[in-house]
Design an enzyme around this catalytic site. Structure first.
Site, mmCIF file in Angstrom:
data_model
loop_
_atom_site.group_PDB
_atom_site.id
_atom_site.type_symbol
_atom_site.label_atom_id
_atom_site.label_comp_id
_atom_site.label_asym_id
_atom_site.label_seq_id
_atom_site.Cartn_x
_atom_site.Cartn_y
_atom_site.Cartn_z
ATOM 1 N N GLY A 1 0.855 -1.284 -0.020
ATOM 2 C CA GLY A 1 -0.164 -0.142 0.067
ATOM 3 C C GLY A 1 0.777 1.261 0.025
ATOM 4 O O GLY A 1 2.012 1.149 0.338
ATOM 5 N N GLU B 1 12.567 -3.370 -2.684
ATOM 6 C CA GLU B 1 12.559 -2.324 -3.719
ATOM 7 C C GLU B 1 13.924 -2.132 -4.345
ATOM 8 O O GLU B 1 15.156 -2.440 -3.688
ATOM 9 C CB GLU B 1 12.288 -0.822 -3.241
ATOM 10 C CG GLU B 1 12.209 0.178 -3.996
ATOM 11 C CD GLU B 1 11.193 -0.222 -5.423
ATOM 12 O OE1 GLU B 1 11.807 -1.027 -6.150
ATOM 13 O OE2 GLU B 1 10.156 0.487 -5.732
ATOM 14 N N LYS C 1 10.719 13.718 -5.470
ATOM 15 C CA LYS C 1 10.801 13.431 -7.170
ATOM 16 C C LYS C 1 10.440 14.699 -8.128
ATOM 17 O O LYS C 1 11.248 14.922 -8.782
ATOM 18 C CB LYS C 1 9.958 12.448 -7.592
ATOM 19 C CG LYS C 1 10.378 10.905 -6.645
ATOM 20 C CD LYS C 1 9.513 9.661 -6.939
ATOM 21 C CE LYS C 1 9.928 8.424 -5.980
ATOM 22 N NZ LYS C 1 9.172 7.248 -6.171
ATOM 23 N N HIS D 1 7.604 -4.448 -4.288
ATOM 24 C CA HIS D 1 7.746 -3.314 -4.483
ATOM 25 C C HIS D 1 7.661 -2.811 -5.914
ATOM 26 O O HIS D 1 7.680 -3.679 -6.791
ATOM 27 C CB HIS D 1 8.946 -2.654 -3.917
ATOM 28 C CG HIS D 1 9.288 -2.933 -2.595
ATOM 29 N ND1 HIS D 1 9.131 -1.945 -1.667
ATOM 30 C CD2 HIS D 1 9.483 -4.131 -1.809
ATOM 31 C CE1 HIS D 1 9.287 -2.436 -0.361
ATOM 32 N NE2 HIS D 1 9.505 -3.784 -0.696
HETATM 33 C C1 DG2 Z 1 9.294 3.614 -4.830
HETATM 34 C C2 DG2 Z 1 9.170 3.399 -6.183
HETATM 35 O O1 DG2 Z 1 9.219 2.427 -4.349
HETATM 36 O O2 DG2 Z 1 9.333 4.568 -6.877
HETATM 37 O O3 DG2 Z 1 11.316 3.433 -4.102
HETATM 38 O O4 DG2 Z 1 10.624 5.595 -4.384
HETATM 39 O O5 DG2 Z 1 7.478 0.719 -4.728
HETATM 40 O O6 DG2 Z 1 8.653 0.674 -2.515
HETATM 41 O O7 DG2 Z 1 7.117 2.531 -3.057
HETATM 42 P P1 DG2 Z 1 8.068 1.657 -3.654
HETATM 43 C C3 DG2 Z 1 10.625 4.287 -4.383
HETATM 44 P P2 DG2 Z 1 9.409 4.798 -8.566
HETATM 45 O O8 DG2 Z 1 10.492 3.883 -8.996
HETATM 46 O O9 DG2 Z 1 8.169 4.894 -9.087
HETATM 47 O O10 DG2 Z 1 10.025 6.182 -8.527
#
Ligand code: DG2
Length: 240
Positions: free
Chosen positions: A7, A84, A95, A179
């Site tokens: 989430g 991730e 970002k 992720h």
């Molecule tokens: C996001 C994905 O990872 O970011 O690490 O910023 O899925 O763990 O929320 P998550 C992050 P984007 O690759 O879409 O920038």
């Protein structure tokens, strides 16, 4: 097999690069996890085992899904390989602000380019995962200071092939809670997307993604279980 991106996290909400930073779910993220659990329950899904990362936004999503589905007994493998992708020294930065500073094209490349690696974390940076006990068992060359999607795929796929696939071959119904980018890597592998095609792939938070596999474990179909308008917007749209 069901794939589920956690989430919404508090840093998704704040639009910050997260990577291996261990942030929790936002209030909305908790709701998304509940809804994912409800949809899976209502659709009659059953699982034998769970794979997740070692990051709490995925683990908490899983806990909530298990609670809603009354499946808290499920055997769980927490694997760093499903983390991730490591976002290097971008972690913590906003970002949109980075897009203003460096231009949207470079930020898009960092986020969606296949082989491009964000600038690494300094070796001495206290946020470097080499200082984190959960990675202490890893050889130092395996501990990233930044990762491209390509490098992420190079750790996700061995975990898929050596551990997850044998479970599927043994007849287990699995849910993998991970992720945005570790799931993009797995999706690329399963669907044979090109390096170019995967740039267009975005996986929304909290919406179960079902993969049907044939006897050779090749996907025959995949679809999201999003029954609300909100879910459909998330699937069609992107970003977080
Ligand atoms: C996001 C994905 O990872 O970011 O690490 O910023 O899925 O763990 O929320 P998550 C992050 P984007 O690759 O879409 O920038």
């Amino acid at each position: 097999m069901v794939l589920l991106r956690h989430g919404e996290s508090v840093w998704n909400l704040e639009n910050r690069f997260t990577g291996w930073t261990d942030v929790d779910l936002s209030v909305n993220g908790i709701e998304e996890a509940r809804l994912a659990g409800k949809i899976l329950k209502n659709e009659g899904y059953q699982f034998d085992k769970v794979y997740t990362s070692v990051l709490k936004r995925a683990i908490r999503t899983l806990w909530i899904v298990e609670e809603v589905m009354d499946l808290m007994w499920l055997p769980t493998e927490k694997r760093w390989e499903l983390n991730e992708r490591h976002y290097g020294s971008l972690q913590g930065l906003n970002k949109a602000e980075m897009a203003k500073q460096y231009g949207p094209e470079l930020v898009h490349q960092w986020r969606r380019g296949y082989a491009i690696e964000p600038p690494p974390l300094d070796d001495a940076d206290p946020r470097h995962p080499r200082f984190d006990r959960r990675y202490a068992h890893l050889a130092s060359e395996k501990i990233p200071a930044s990762e491209s999607l390509e490098k992420t795929l190079q750790r996700v796929i061995p975990c898929w092939e050596k551990d997850i696939l044998p479970d599927i071959a043994a007849g287990k119904e699995l849910i993998i809670v991970a992720h945005g980018n570790s799931l993009r890597a797995l999706y690329k592998h399963l669907e044979g997307l090109s390096d170019q095609e995967v740039m267009e792939l975005n996986i929304p938070t909290g919406i179960p993604l079902v993969f049907e596999l044939d006897e050779a474990f090749r996907p025959t179909a995949h679809y999201y279980l999003a029954d609300s308008e909100k879910g459909q917007v998330a699937v069609d749209g992107i970003a977080h």
